[in-house]
Design an enzyme around this catalytic site. Structure first.
Site, PDB file in Angstrom:
ATOM      1  N   TRP A  12      48.463  33.058   5.844  1.00 19.72           N
ATOM      2  CA  TRP A  12      47.079  33.054   5.333  1.00 19.72           C
ATOM      3  C   TRP A  12      46.746  31.789   4.547  1.00 19.72           C
ATOM      4  CZ3 TRP A  12      47.382  38.816   3.312  1.00 19.72           C
ATOM      5  CH2 TRP A  12      47.367  39.668   4.421  1.00 19.72           C
ATOM      6  N   LYS A  13      47.719  30.937   4.354  1.00 20.86           N
ATOM      7  CA  LYS A  13      47.523  29.662   3.653  1.00 20.86           C
ATOM      8  C   LYS A  13      46.808  29.907   2.313  1.00 20.86           C
ATOM      9  CE  LYS A  13      47.540  27.578   8.194  1.00 20.86           C
ATOM     10  NZ  LYS A  13      47.136  26.500   9.071  1.00 20.86           N
ATOM     11  N   SER A 225      47.188  27.884  17.147  1.00 21.60           N
ATOM     12  CA  SER A 225      46.028  28.407  17.876  1.00 21.60           C
ATOM     13  C   SER A 225      46.360  29.613  18.755  1.00 21.60           C
ATOM     14  CB  SER A 225      45.377  27.295  18.715  1.00 21.60           C
ATOM     15  OG  SER A 225      44.854  26.290  17.868  1.00 21.60           O
ATOM     16  N   GLY A 250      48.037  31.515  12.272  1.00 21.45           N
ATOM     17  CA  GLY A 250      47.240  31.066  11.133  1.00 21.45           C
ATOM     18  C   GLY A 250      45.855  31.693  11.162  1.00 21.45           C
ATOM     19  N   GLY A 251      44.890  30.950  11.691  1.00 22.41           N
ATOM     20  CA  GLY A 251      43.479  31.348  11.643  1.00 22.41           C
ATOM     21  C   GLY A 251      43.211  32.782  12.102  1.00 22.41           C
TER      22      GLY A 251
HETATM   23  C1  PEP Z   1      49.675  27.451  11.237  1.00 23.21           C
HETATM   24  O1  PEP Z   1      49.096  26.617  10.543  1.00 23.21           O
HETATM   25  O2  PEP Z   1      50.816  27.812  10.942  1.00 23.21           O
HETATM   26  C2  PEP Z   1      49.002  27.989  12.407  1.00 23.21           C
HETATM   27  C3  PEP Z   1      49.724  28.505  13.342  1.00 23.21           C
HETATM   28  O3  PEP Z   1      47.626  27.914  12.406  1.00 23.21           O
HETATM   29  P1  PEP Z   1      46.610  28.348  13.584  1.00 23.21           P
HETATM   30  O4  PEP Z   1      47.104  29.641  14.174  1.00 23.21           O
HETATM   31  O5  PEP Z   1      45.300  28.481  12.889  1.00 23.21           O
HETATM   32  O6  PEP Z   1      46.629  27.240  14.583  1.00 23.21           O
END
Ligand code: PEP
Length: 273
Positions: A12-13, A225, A250-251
């Protein structure tokens, strides 16, 4: 039947304040509780939520108190190179014991925004292992146009730099493996861009890392992604060791419905053949 354990980590950063992280954890746990119990989790599927440092304790408490059957765990997004002591603002790995069984180390945003070198990443790995926690080591190239061989060589070298530094800091490769090391291949060009790497690239990295580390059972996750529509494609045939062992999200993990769908897709992909 597959004996492979699939690991899905939500990162979740610094997106949410702790109160919203607790609410998100609640929604995810409620959405997954039944599926995880039915799957025999955590033997088949391991789900970890990585909230901000401020959210670690409240999210871990919520999961333990209200969703003990789901088996969802908490991971830290980072921990310090320092030990416990007079280090203002730091979070020593030792202090995560009893809260987060796993710690993400070397995420590309830490490398980019905080100048974390292989030396720092290796030092942090050693601290995490010394604390008895499992490191999730993030590796990834920033070579969107490169061929697969170049990319594999880059990630192998990045891994070697971290392992060598960890050894100098007191943790051998054997100790990293014994601690439950997981590697997450996260190509920088795929993070947050909406364009994931191909499965072919991610599998080549997994094969290359297992080969260079002489570790056929090394768990390798993919991150960058990932979304529900493609989540299942990351898993090869259940018994195929070239396959990936999970995802770092992530997102999409900031939306309970999307993250729950990703976990369900992974679970279905890990069903007995
Ligand atoms: C991440 O930053 O670890 C990541 C996987 O982000 P996203 O899924 O948003 O690309």
């Amino acid at each position: 039947m597959s004996s492979r354990q699939i690991t899905i980590i939500a990162n979740w950063k610094a997106n949410l304040p702790p109160s919203e992280e607790v609410a998100l954890a609640k929604e995810i746990a409620a959405g997954l509780e039944g599926a995880l119990q039915a799957s025999g989790s955590p033997s088949r599927l391991r789900v970890l939520l990585a909230p901000s440092a401020l959210g670690l304790v409240p999210v871990a408490s919520l999961l333990r108190r209200e969703y003990p059957q789901a088996g969802i765990e908490v991971a830290a997004q980072d921990s310090s190179l320092s030990s416990a002591g007079a280090f203002t603002g730091e979070i020593p790995a030792d202090h995560l014991v009893g809260i987060a069984p796993a710690v993400i180390v070397g995420h590309s945003e830490r490398r980019r925004d905080h100048g974390e070198s292989g030396e720092v990443v290796g030092g942090k790995l050693a601290r995490v292992v010394a604390a008895g926690l499992a490191p999730v080591l993030c590796l990834g190239d920033n070579l969107p146009e490169a061929g697969i061989a170049t990319r594999v060589a880059f990630v192998q070298a990045q891994c070697a730099a971290a392992f060598d530094a960890a050894e100098r800091a007191g943790s051998s490769a054997a100790q990293l493996f014994a601690a439950g090391l997981v590697i997450a291949y996260e190509p920088v060009w795929a993070i947050g861009t909406g364009t994931p790497a191909s499965v072919e690239i991610a599998e080549a990295i997994a094969v290359g890392l297992r080969s260079t580390l002489h570790r056929e059972d090394l768990p390798v996750l993919y991150g960058g992604s990932v979304d529900a529509a493609t989540a299942a494609t990351w898993f090869g045939a259940p018994t195929k060791r070239t396959g990936l062992d999970g995802l770092l999200v992530g997102g999409a993990s900031l939306h309970a419905d999307r993250f729950v769908a990703i976990v369900r897709a992974a679970l279905a992909a890990a069903e007995p053949a």
